[in-house]
Design a protein around this motif. Structure first.
Motif, PDB file in Angstrom:
ATOM      1  N   LEU A   1       1.970   8.345   5.325  1.00  0.00           N
ATOM      2  CA  LEU A   1       3.343   7.670   4.924  1.00  0.00           C
ATOM      3  C   LEU A   1       4.303   7.467   6.176  1.00  0.00           C
ATOM      4  O   LEU A   1       4.642   6.208   6.514  1.00  0.00           O
ATOM      5  N   LYS A   2       4.243   8.489   6.912  1.00  0.00           N
ATOM      6  CA  LYS A   2       5.216   8.420   8.169  1.00  0.00           C
ATOM      7  C   LYS A   2       4.438   7.404   9.048  1.00  0.00           C
ATOM      8  O   LYS A   2       5.257   6.670   9.707  1.00  0.00           O
ATOM      9  N   SER A   3       3.228   7.375   9.405  1.00  0.00           N
ATOM     10  CA  SER A   3       2.564   6.529  10.197  1.00  0.00           C
ATOM     11  C   SER A   3       2.857   5.023   9.522  1.00  0.00           C
ATOM     12  O   SER A   3       3.402   4.115  10.630  1.00  0.00           O
ATOM     13  N   GLY A   4       2.687   4.937   8.589  1.00  0.00           N
ATOM     14  CA  GLY A   4       2.774   3.261   7.909  1.00  0.00           C
ATOM     15  C   GLY A   4       4.181   3.003   8.032  1.00  0.00           C
ATOM     16  O   GLY A   4       4.562   1.780   8.483  1.00  0.00           O
ATOM     17  N   LEU A   5       5.156   4.022   7.604  1.00  0.00           N
ATOM     18  CA  LEU A   5       6.368   3.502   7.901  1.00  0.00           C
ATOM     19  C   LEU A   5       6.849   3.235   9.317  1.00  0.00           C
ATOM     20  O   LEU A   5       7.857   2.522   9.631  1.00  0.00           O
TER      21      LEU A   5
ATOM     22  N   TYR B   1       0.844  -1.209  -0.025  1.00  0.00           N
ATOM     23  CA  TYR B   1       0.099  -0.039   0.037  1.00  0.00           C
ATOM     24  C   TYR B   1       0.897   1.086  -0.195  1.00  0.00           C
ATOM     25  O   TYR B   1       0.674   2.321  -0.873  1.00  0.00           O
ATOM     26  N   LEU B   2       1.984   1.459   0.756  1.00  0.00           N
ATOM     27  CA  LEU B   2       2.800   2.519   0.965  1.00  0.00           C
ATOM     28  C   LEU B   2       3.450   2.848  -0.400  1.00  0.00           C
ATOM     29  O   LEU B   2       3.477   4.058  -0.804  1.00  0.00           O
TER      30      LEU B   2
ATOM     31  N   LEU C   1       4.783   2.048  11.591  1.00  0.00           N
ATOM     32  CA  LEU C   1       4.411   0.461  11.923  1.00  0.00           C
ATOM     33  C   LEU C   1       5.489  -0.575  11.663  1.00  0.00           C
ATOM     34  O   LEU C   1       5.582  -1.505  11.958  1.00  0.00           O
ATOM     35  N   LEU C   2       6.226  -0.115  10.476  1.00  0.00           N
ATOM     36  CA  LEU C   2       7.052  -1.227   9.770  1.00  0.00           C
ATOM     37  C   LEU C   2       8.455  -0.845  10.558  1.00  0.00           C
ATOM     38  O   LEU C   2       9.465  -1.832  10.182  1.00  0.00           O
ATOM     39  N   GLY C   3       8.691  -0.147  11.347  1.00  0.00           N
ATOM     40  CA  GLY C   3       9.869   0.193  12.021  1.00  0.00           C
ATOM     41  C   GLY C   3      10.907   0.763  11.297  1.00  0.00           C
ATOM     42  O   GLY C   3      12.061   0.820  11.651  1.00  0.00           O
ATOM     43  N   ILE C   4      10.380   1.677  10.239  1.00  0.00           N
ATOM     44  CA  ILE C   4      11.256   2.436   9.215  1.00  0.00           C
ATOM     45  C   ILE C   4      11.241   3.974   9.524  1.00  0.00           C
ATOM     46  O   ILE C   4      10.209   4.531   9.509  1.00  0.00           O
ATOM     47  N   ALA C   5      12.392   4.716   9.512  1.00  0.00           N
ATOM     48  CA  ALA C   5      12.300   6.039   9.826  1.00  0.00           C
ATOM     49  C   ALA C   5      11.805   6.698   8.676  1.00  0.00           C
ATOM     50  O   ALA C   5      11.926   6.248   7.424  1.00  0.00           O
ATOM     51  N   ALA C   6      11.139   8.035   8.829  1.00  0.00           N
ATOM     52  CA  ALA C   6      10.728   8.774   7.615  1.00  0.00           C
ATOM     53  C   ALA C   6      11.467  10.027   7.977  1.00  0.00           C
ATOM     54  O   ALA C   6      11.099  11.076   8.683  1.00  0.00           O
TER      55      ALA C   6
END
Length: 563
Positions: free
Chosen positions: A548-552, A511-512, A554-559
């Motif tokens: 996008l930031k919220s989704g990332l 999705y992202l 959740l994945l543990g990925i920095a935005a």
RNA sequence: GCCCCGGUAGCUCAGCUGGAUAGAGCAGAGGACUUCUAAGCCUAAGGUCGCAGGUUCGAAUCCUGCCCGGGGUACCA
């Protein structure tokens, strides 16, 4: 929104045809609309009517009953009904949050499971990342999540390691550990891993060594039973175990995943043994060839040993103990265990045993499995054979690829990019099969990669920065380019719900990526700053960046704000 | 042998609780640009969805059989 529409459509089916239909709105291609239903196709058999006719009748009804939310109802193809949301409804949908479907639930998530005395391999890196993302998803759905980690600090592999270590030290001489001068965590871990490999090879090839290792294995269990911290053997053991735990902590910290509650096997073994004996009395387990086993054949499974003829617990028993210990500690509603898929059949046996005495615990447990991590063009790895690809090797290969691809000056950006690349590469595929990891591709910063998403976020932030004090406006009456982006944004809560229900973080990645593509398309064709529609567009960009930031996250990925 | 998992474009993968012309990325081909980050955008090309049957108005998706790959199958984890 979606649920409400589904309900209204079901009501329309009832009113028009007195028919029960299971309405599930799907997201069709954009040209068809925002939502679609195959209700008419489902009903056609039940009613013995042409699906197009049913669809047309339903469409007429829906135009009337959904007039407030829907701007267009159309019938297409064999009988699909497509719905287009009004701009107002679409704008409102952007403020919908993912469902709190797990509010009040207690969930234990077990993953990573590294073994002390052994090397951290790529599989541990994988499950740490995927497990962390799954735990994040459960948490955002309202659950209280306890992250736990099960590791073999007792067992045959420890016997092998101790054999190698004692040999290297020239006997049970703990002072030798200091002399070796292993200050660095990596070096220590590497040293221990090498001793394991020596022990493993000796076990396979040297009958005398094999006997010694079997004896050492018993000795390690005995050490725990006696709470021995003082004998030279015990000192070596506890020192090396501590080295491993320090190394694990350092690893998780580097990765940026949430910390764990460690359950060493030595801690669950007593409970497991007690349970096994209890089950033996109850007749669930039985004596066979000197061992205590579960005959799984009657349940479509296979026989597994729980207590060896030496009287030692196998992994089965320690895992059995773990399930009860976890329950005693947390009284969970749900337990998720993530491991490699080589353990699938084994876990079925353990859970079948649990099912005999505590069916509610077995039912509350979900076992998720993943495949091997392979390096593109490389061979599979097995820590038992010693030809492993280490977790840190993967990280180093990504860092090196990142440096070769593009010059990154500051360390923080490099770290964000490298871990964003690795995490996304691991998360974007459905959990289950093998993962082929290609460091170059993961950091290549083009296409479906972590850095692509990070960049797509930084671009949006850049616009917002440049807009300065200009205020975002409302979202009434969207132009087509704007509407496409808004439409994609509105899917977010549905996607998160799906990922939570299936425990599958890859849905979030897919999705992202689509969202970022939608944004990049928007960005190319729609000027934001200085345009007459600036206020509306700023609002969309802001919404996009946040989503996008919220989704990332959740994945543990920095935005990152900029790249 | 038996049990589990997988087989979708050259490569890496989505799609699998049955539905509209099977979708992405990479690689390869072409294009646009004096503008908010070109790590981007646009266009075309690329497929017996392992094979064969079956169920269905409709199958990559469900069922059966087979082929190929991986894992498990008593004291490893």
């Amino acid at each position: 929104m979606k649920t409400e529409l589904e309900k209204r459509i079901a009501e329309a089916c009832q009113a028009l045809f007195e028919a029960e239909a299971k309405i599930e709105l799907t997201r069709p291609e954009e040209k068809f609309g925002d939502y679609a239903t195959n209700a008419a196709l489902q009903l056609s058999k039940q009613l013995g009517k042409n699906p197009r006719e049913i669809a047309e009748a339903l469409a007429v009804k829906l135009r009337e009953t959904l007039a407030a939310q829907i701007s267009e109802v159309s019938v297409a193809g064999p009988g699909f009904i497509n719905l287009k949301l009004s701009d107002q409804t679409l704008a409102a949908a952007l403020n919908v949050n993912p469902a709190q479907s797990l509010a009040g639930k207690v969930i234990v998530a077990e993953y990573s499971d590294p073994n002390p005395f052994k090397v951290l391999h790529a599989g541990h890196l994988y499950t740490s990342i995927v497990g962390d993302a799954i735990a994040n998803l459960l948490e955002q759905a309202g659950a209280t999540v306890h992250r736990v980690n099960f590791g073999g600090d007792v067992g045959l592999h420890v016997g092998k390691s101790m054999w190698g270590i004692i040999k290297e030290l020239g006997g049970e001489k703990p002072e030798g550990l200091q002399k070796i001068g292993l200050e660095d965590l990596d070096t220590r871990a590497g040293w221990m891993a090498a001793r394991y490999v020596e022990g493993h090879e000796a076990y396979e090839n040297d009958p005398a060594a094999k006997e010694e290792i079997v004896a050492l294995n018993k000795k390690v269990y005995a050490l725990h039973d006696q709470n021995d911290h003082d004998s030279p053997f015990a000192k070596i053991y506890w020192t090396c175990r501590e080295w491993s735990y320090q190394y694990f902590d350092y690893f998780y910290q580097t990765l940026g995943v949430q910390p764990f509650r460690y359950y060493p096997e030595s801690e669950t073994a007593p409970k497991g043994i007690a349970k096994a004996k209890e089950l033996l009395e109850k007749g669930v387990l039985e004596q066979s060839e000197g061992a205590v086993v579960f005959k799984g054949e009657g349940h479509g499974l296979h026989t597994r040993v729980f207590l060896t003829k030496e009287g030692l617990p196998t992994y089965e028993t320690k895992d059995l103990g773990l399930i009860f210990v976890k329950y005693d500690d947390y009284h969970f509603d749900k337990s998720v265990v993530i491991t490699g898929n080589d353990i699938v059949e084994y876990m079925k046996v353990v859970l079948k045993v649990v099912d005999q005495v505590a069916p509610e615990l077995a039912a509350a447990t979900t076992h998720l499995t993943h495949g091997l991590v392979k390096l593109a063009g490389g061979e599979k790895m097995s820590s038992r054979k010693g030809n492993v690809v280490g977790a840190l090797e993967i990280i180093d290969s990504a860092a090196q690829a990142a440096r070769e691809t593009h010059a990154i000056e500051d360390k923080d950006t490099e770290k964000q990019t490298v871990f964003g690349a690795i995490k996304y590469a691991f998360l974007k595929n459905r959990v289950g099969g093998d993962t082929i990891y290609d460091p170059k591709e993961s950091v290549s910063l083009e296409g479906n990669s972590g850095p692509y998403l990070q960049y797509a976020h930084a671009r949006a932030r850049s616009i917002l920065r440049k807009a300065g004090g200009e205020q975002p406006g409302g979202l009434a009456e969207l132009e087509p380019g704007e509407r496409s982006l808004a439409r994609k944004l509105s899917e977010y809560p549905e996607v998160i719900d799906l990922a939570v229900n299936e425990l599958m973080p890859h849905h979030v990645c897919t999705y992202l990526y689509e969202l970022a593509q939608a944004f990049n398309r928007f960005y190319e064709h729609n000027r934001v700053i200085g345009d007459a529609r600036q206020a509306t567009r700023l609002k969309l960009v802001e919404h996009y960046a946040e989503t996008l930031k919220s989704g990332l996250k959740l994945l543990g990925i920095a935005a990152p704000e900029q790249m």
